[in-house]
Design a protein around this motif. Sequence first.
Motif, PDB file in Angstrom:
ATOM      1  N   ASP A 124       0.841  -1.199   0.000  1.00 32.35           N
ATOM      2  CA  ASP A 124       0.000   0.000   0.000  1.00 32.35           C
ATOM      3  C   ASP A 124       0.871   1.242   0.000  1.00 32.35           C
ATOM      4  O   ASP A 124       0.925   1.983   0.979  1.00 32.35           O
ATOM      5  CB  ASP A 124      -0.899  -0.042   1.250  1.00 32.35           C
ATOM      6  CG  ASP A 124      -1.838   1.128   1.368  1.00 32.35           C
ATOM      7  OD1 ASP A 124      -2.194   1.712   0.325  1.00 32.35           O
ATOM      8  OD2 ASP A 124      -2.217   1.473   2.506  1.00 32.35           O
ATOM      9  N   PRO A 125       1.560   1.507  -1.115  1.00 33.10           N
ATOM     10  CA  PRO A 125       2.498   2.638  -1.141  1.00 33.10           C
ATOM     11  C   PRO A 125       1.833   3.976  -0.842  1.00 33.10           C
ATOM     12  O   PRO A 125       2.465   4.867  -0.252  1.00 33.10           O
ATOM     13  CB  PRO A 125       3.039   2.609  -2.582  1.00 33.10           C
ATOM     14  CG  PRO A 125       2.783   1.231  -3.070  1.00 33.10           C
ATOM     15  CD  PRO A 125       1.555   0.752  -2.385  1.00 33.10           C
ATOM     16  N   ALA A 126       0.562   4.141  -1.210  1.00 34.79           N
ATOM     17  CA  ALA A 126      -0.122   5.411  -0.990  1.00 34.79           C
ATOM     18  C   ALA A 126      -0.638   5.556   0.433  1.00 34.79           C
ATOM     19  O   ALA A 126      -1.099   6.634   0.821  1.00 34.79           O
ATOM     20  CB  ALA A 126      -1.281   5.550  -1.974  1.00 34.79           C
ATOM     21  N   GLY A 127      -0.573   4.495   1.209  1.00 35.17           N
ATOM     22  CA  GLY A 127      -1.043   4.570   2.588  1.00 35.17           C
ATOM     23  C   GLY A 127      -2.538   4.698   2.709  1.00 35.17           C
ATOM     24  O   GLY A 127      -3.038   5.278   3.685  1.00 35.17           O
ATOM     25  N   GLY A 128      -3.286   4.133   1.764  1.00 38.40           N
ATOM     26  CA  GLY A 128      -4.734   4.311   1.749  1.00 38.40           C
ATOM     27  C   GLY A 128      -5.535   3.265   2.481  1.00 38.40           C
ATOM     28  O   GLY A 128      -6.733   3.456   2.718  1.00 38.40           O
ATOM     29  N   MET A 129      -4.910   2.142   2.865  1.00 34.96           N
ATOM     30  CA  MET A 129      -5.660   1.073   3.512  1.00 34.96           C
ATOM     31  C   MET A 129      -5.559   1.209   5.035  1.00 34.96           C
ATOM     32  O   MET A 129      -4.501   1.007   5.633  1.00 34.96           O
ATOM     33  CB  MET A 129      -5.143  -0.304   3.080  1.00 34.96           C
ATOM     34  CG  MET A 129      -5.453  -0.675   1.627  1.00 34.96           C
ATOM     35  SD  MET A 129      -7.196  -0.593   1.174  1.00 34.96           S
ATOM     36  CE  MET A 129      -7.942  -1.599   2.441  1.00 34.96           C
ATOM     37  N   ASN A 130      -6.666   1.580   5.642  1.00 36.59           N
ATOM     38  CA  ASN A 130      -6.807   1.622   7.096  1.00 36.59           C
ATOM     39  C   ASN A 130      -5.587   2.231   7.791  1.00 36.59           C
ATOM     40  O   ASN A 130      -4.988   1.607   8.679  1.00 36.59           O
ATOM     41  CB  ASN A 130      -7.067   0.216   7.641  1.00 36.59           C
ATOM     42  CG  ASN A 130      -7.830   0.244   8.957  1.00 36.59           C
ATOM     43  OD1 ASN A 130      -8.258   1.293   9.425  1.00 36.59           O
ATOM     44  ND2 ASN A 130      -7.988  -0.910   9.558  1.00 36.59           N
ATOM     45  N   PRO A 131      -5.227   3.462   7.428  1.00 37.47           N
ATOM     46  CA  PRO A 131      -4.056   4.082   8.079  1.00 37.47           C
ATOM     47  C   PRO A 131      -4.293   4.277   9.570  1.00 37.47           C
ATOM     48  O   PRO A 131      -5.415   4.394  10.037  1.00 37.47           O
ATOM     49  CB  PRO A 131      -3.942   5.428   7.344  1.00 37.47           C
ATOM     50  CG  PRO A 131      -5.308   5.694   6.799  1.00 37.47           C
ATOM     51  CD  PRO A 131      -5.883   4.352   6.463  1.00 37.47           C
ATOM     52  N   GLY A 132      -3.193   4.308  10.296  1.00 36.35           N
ATOM     53  CA  GLY A 132      -3.260   4.469  11.743  1.00 36.35           C
ATOM     54  C   GLY A 132      -3.309   3.175  12.508  1.00 36.35           C
ATOM     55  O   GLY A 132      -3.333   3.179  13.740  1.00 36.35           O
ATOM     56  N   MET A 133      -3.320   2.042  11.786  1.00 32.22           N
ATOM     57  CA  MET A 133      -3.336   0.721  12.424  1.00 32.22           C
ATOM     58  C   MET A 133      -2.026  -0.010  12.098  1.00 32.22           C
ATOM     59  O   MET A 133      -1.510   0.102  10.988  1.00 32.22           O
ATOM     60  CB  MET A 133      -4.511  -0.120  11.918  1.00 32.22           C
ATOM     61  CG  MET A 133      -5.867   0.509  12.096  1.00 32.22           C
ATOM     62  SD  MET A 133      -6.326   0.732  13.819  1.00 32.22           S
ATOM     63  CE  MET A 133      -6.969   2.391  13.780  1.00 32.22           C
ATOM     64  N   LEU A 134      -1.548  -0.772  13.048  1.00 34.87           N
ATOM     65  CA  LEU A 134      -0.369  -1.639  12.885  1.00 34.87           C
ATOM     66  C   LEU A 134       0.891  -0.855  12.534  1.00 34.87           C
ATOM     67  O   LEU A 134       1.764  -0.661  13.380  1.00 34.87           O
ATOM     68  CB  LEU A 134      -0.630  -2.732  11.848  1.00 34.87           C
ATOM     69  CG  LEU A 134      -1.398  -3.941  12.353  1.00 34.87           C
ATOM     70  CD1 LEU A 134      -1.597  -4.975  11.263  1.00 34.87           C
ATOM     71  CD2 LEU A 134      -0.696  -4.581  13.521  1.00 34.87           C
ATOM     72  N   ALA A 135       1.028  -0.388  11.301  1.00 36.89           N
ATOM     73  CA  ALA A 135       2.219   0.356  10.910  1.00 36.89           C
ATOM     74  C   ALA A 135       1.960   1.847  11.084  1.00 36.89           C
ATOM     75  O   ALA A 135       0.941   2.359  10.623  1.00 36.89           O
ATOM     76  CB  ALA A 135       2.592   0.053   9.457  1.00 36.89           C
TER      77      ALA A 135
END
Length: 1022
Positions: free
Chosen positions: A546-557
């Motif tokens: 997910d290079p754009a950081g669009g999948m559920n940001p703020g979780m795990l990484a």
Amino acid sequence: MAQKSNDPESGGDQRHSDAPSGQPTAAGDGPPTKDGPAPTRRGKQPGRPANRPQPPPRSHAETRALTHALRAAVRGDVAADATARALNTMDASNYRRVPLAVVAPRDADDIAATLAVCREHGVPVVPRGGGTSIAGQATGVGVVLDTTRYLNRVVSLDPEARTAVVQPGVICDELRSAAAPYGLTFGPDPSTHSRCTIGGMIGNNSCGAHSVAWGTTADNVREVTALLYGGERVRLLGDGGSGMDALPTRLRDGLRALVDGNLALLRTGFPELPRRISGYALDALLPERGVDLARAFTGSEGTLGVASEAKVRLVRAPGARVLAILGYADENAAADAASTLLPHGPLTVEGMASDLVGPVAAASLPRGGAWLFVEVGGDSPEQARAHAGALLRDAAAECTDSAVITDPAHQRALWRIREDASGTATRMSDGTEAWPGWEDCAVPPARLGGYLRDFRALLAQHGLRGTPYGHFGDGCIHVRIDFDLLTEPGIARFRAFSYDLAELVVAHGGSLSGEHGDGQARAELLPKMYGSELVQLFERFKDLWDPAGGMNPGMLARPRRLDENLRFAVLPREPVDVAFGYPEDGGDFSAAVRRCVGVAKCRTTSVSGAGVMCPSFRATGEERHSTRGRARLLHEMLAGEVIADGWRSTEVRDALDLCLSCKGCRTDCPVGVDMATYKAEFLHHHYAGRLRPAAHYAMGWLPVWLRAAAALRLAPVANAAARVGPLAALAKRVGGIAPERDLPELAAEPFPRWWRARARRRADRHGVRDSGRVRDRPTVVLWPDTFTSYLAPGVGRAAVAVLEDAGLRVVVPPTGPGRTLCCGLTWVSTGQLDRAKRVMRRAVDAVAPALDAGLPLVVLEPSCAATLRGDLPELLGPDTPGAARLAASVLTFAQALDQYAPNWRPPRVDRPVVGQTHCHQHAVLGDAAERTLRERAGLTGELSGGCCGLAGNFGFEAGHYEVSVACAEEALLPAVRDRPAGAEVLADGFSCRTQLHQLAGQRARHLAEVLAEALAERRRDE
């Protein structure tokens, strides 16, 4: 309440801090100091790409453009209204984030289209199943993908290969039901198995009670088809490495470089645990682990991509199961013993202590202060019992007592104690609220006892309390802790405790998450478990997918702080002015609404799984018509952000409109949410000073109209008019009554008139103020409820005959002009609470002499009995003398016979029964006495669960007819249609009897009527 709007359809200040164009602020801003949390550091954070600045607030035009683009691209449902967004602000965690829109995709192409639009608009995506996640990973500020609406099919099932292909929205129990005819099951079964989805289980790597035998979800996933935020579709296999070749070149090469360049770290950085759920499972990509892409994807919490389909493993279900319950002196002894039982190959080893079970439930368990629930299986009942016997023999020296449960119904009842713990643990024994956050740490099973001792000590050190329970055989502990998440000092303590507990878990060789994932609750602390080097690999792994950081940001990484986005921050700090007393919540309506923690038992789709709750959800399948959905809307109403018009909210009004006020949630909800009361409260405020719906005047004031008709002797005229088409249609239209309904007939001789005439004919006349004894006969007061008095007086006459045959003296409070009696039910159910209070105070005054004499109050109509026992004291409160005393005096017909005529021999009826236990009886009154009385009278069989669907005024109101019928068709009508020959149809509630008459042409009777008829026959025979 605040009035700020955040609705993208109406403008507002929607801050969008988790957009893919800018990662959230620091995760893990350092450990807390001794005086509280460490100060937050702003600016660039370690491991965060510098080219991801914090985005500005999203404008109204941008959000409108997003929703229009989604509607143009997606065939499924797109909703950006306040209701849809409010329903998805929370999961079952402590966290809350407001989404921009909710999309229910119809297929994988819809998922791809949604991702494409979100990618174009720079908006993140959060996949969501049943919304029962406990760590916050099912909340998000972008677009929520709801997979439950359409993507909920078992695509195929191969019994020989023992696999099934499923869509992500399939409920766990639905997959298990599909596999059951082949003797198979899906092994993972969290306590939310009746409503959690397979997609959500893959996202969180869920486990459940049977993981001792069948492992985690990751152990049972063979293949995942997923769509990535960048638009790629990938098929993820666990096939020894060849699956890598099918990946997009960028992802394939990046994963190989990540693994090949860090072999030593990947081989040594992960603890060996049966319940290691925290972080990404990068070790699954090691060559010796088979380069298992499906396993590496499982547990990624929606941060890598969206699963559109999965192939899962099915396991052979044992032919028979036996539940062995072992009692121990205390929790530590049970924890120490759990791992010693594993060599016996149990299916489950679950642990609970007395501080959670409670005295009533503990009475049904073997002697001890803590218990292990150990399920074993076998090909036959005999083999299963032998298996249990061998286990008990080996455990006998350590346990204080034991029991072997072979009856499936008894097993289910005991398992319910365990499964409901996720809800019941949210209240301490003194009523104090307790919250998740440290719900499921796991340690090596052999170290569980030592860990629990240290855990209890740490709680005491921080001045906190909790009630641990859970998967003792896997070393996994669930606990709700009485954190104060409403004040700054309380939140500082929450943060400090979290850091200390993370260190304790790691010191015991454990995992911060052993079942529910890290989410926002624990991801900040992953460096304590894995070290900074491995956490940086987690970030690289996330960026490859997910290079754009669009999948559920703020979780795990790069996670959000564990004390950000707390769901309680938006609630009012001062108690809201309300009519009901809410004694269990300290008089605080906000605290009552906070009871709903989101475990979503109300979303269970079968009566057998949910009890009475929640009939309108099962009829519509819509979240807003579930108890949880309504509680979410009330929460947002109090917050005033998404739903900005407070008690005047049309969103809340419309969601509550289909609440039947059955009160099922009061008992069936693990945390005791009482939506019927909340609905009455809301309607009271919503219509204050305003014109109400016509049905509120027609049916809310029904007692007045019925008494007036009786006084004027209008029954013949009214009944004739009700049968004339044009007049009946006009009356229904004016009264807001469903045109499909027939109007009930008024009794020619109301019960009060019959009683007065009877009293005049009897030589032996005694008033309510009598001492209570005449000729050594106990006296009971028969409450003349509205329905019995004016619509079904035969029930009252029958009750008098039975009670007197049982040796009881029956008296009725005096009624007549100026001396009317009513429990206030119809005013409560329509939210006319000021009038209800006046009616209730008159009732208290009228029966005060009987209460002074210590006489019981026998109420024949269950809904009226429930109102007197529950609503009356909660509305009138401690300031009304006699209110609590009246409530305590209320008995049902069967309870009165059980308590005051225990030696009476009822007539033998000797035939089977069908029908339905009244929903208010189930929720408020209990039906143990009714069951006993039926058994003594030879009435065999079980009454169905659920709700009849008429529910007082609900089924009569215009617009409710279809839902009312759907509720009746769920259990009641099929049971009556399929009844055995000669069966008696029982229904103690007037609504239930009316529903059966109008929908099935079937006459149902109150238990008193059946017994009275049998008494008359017995007298004739004698």
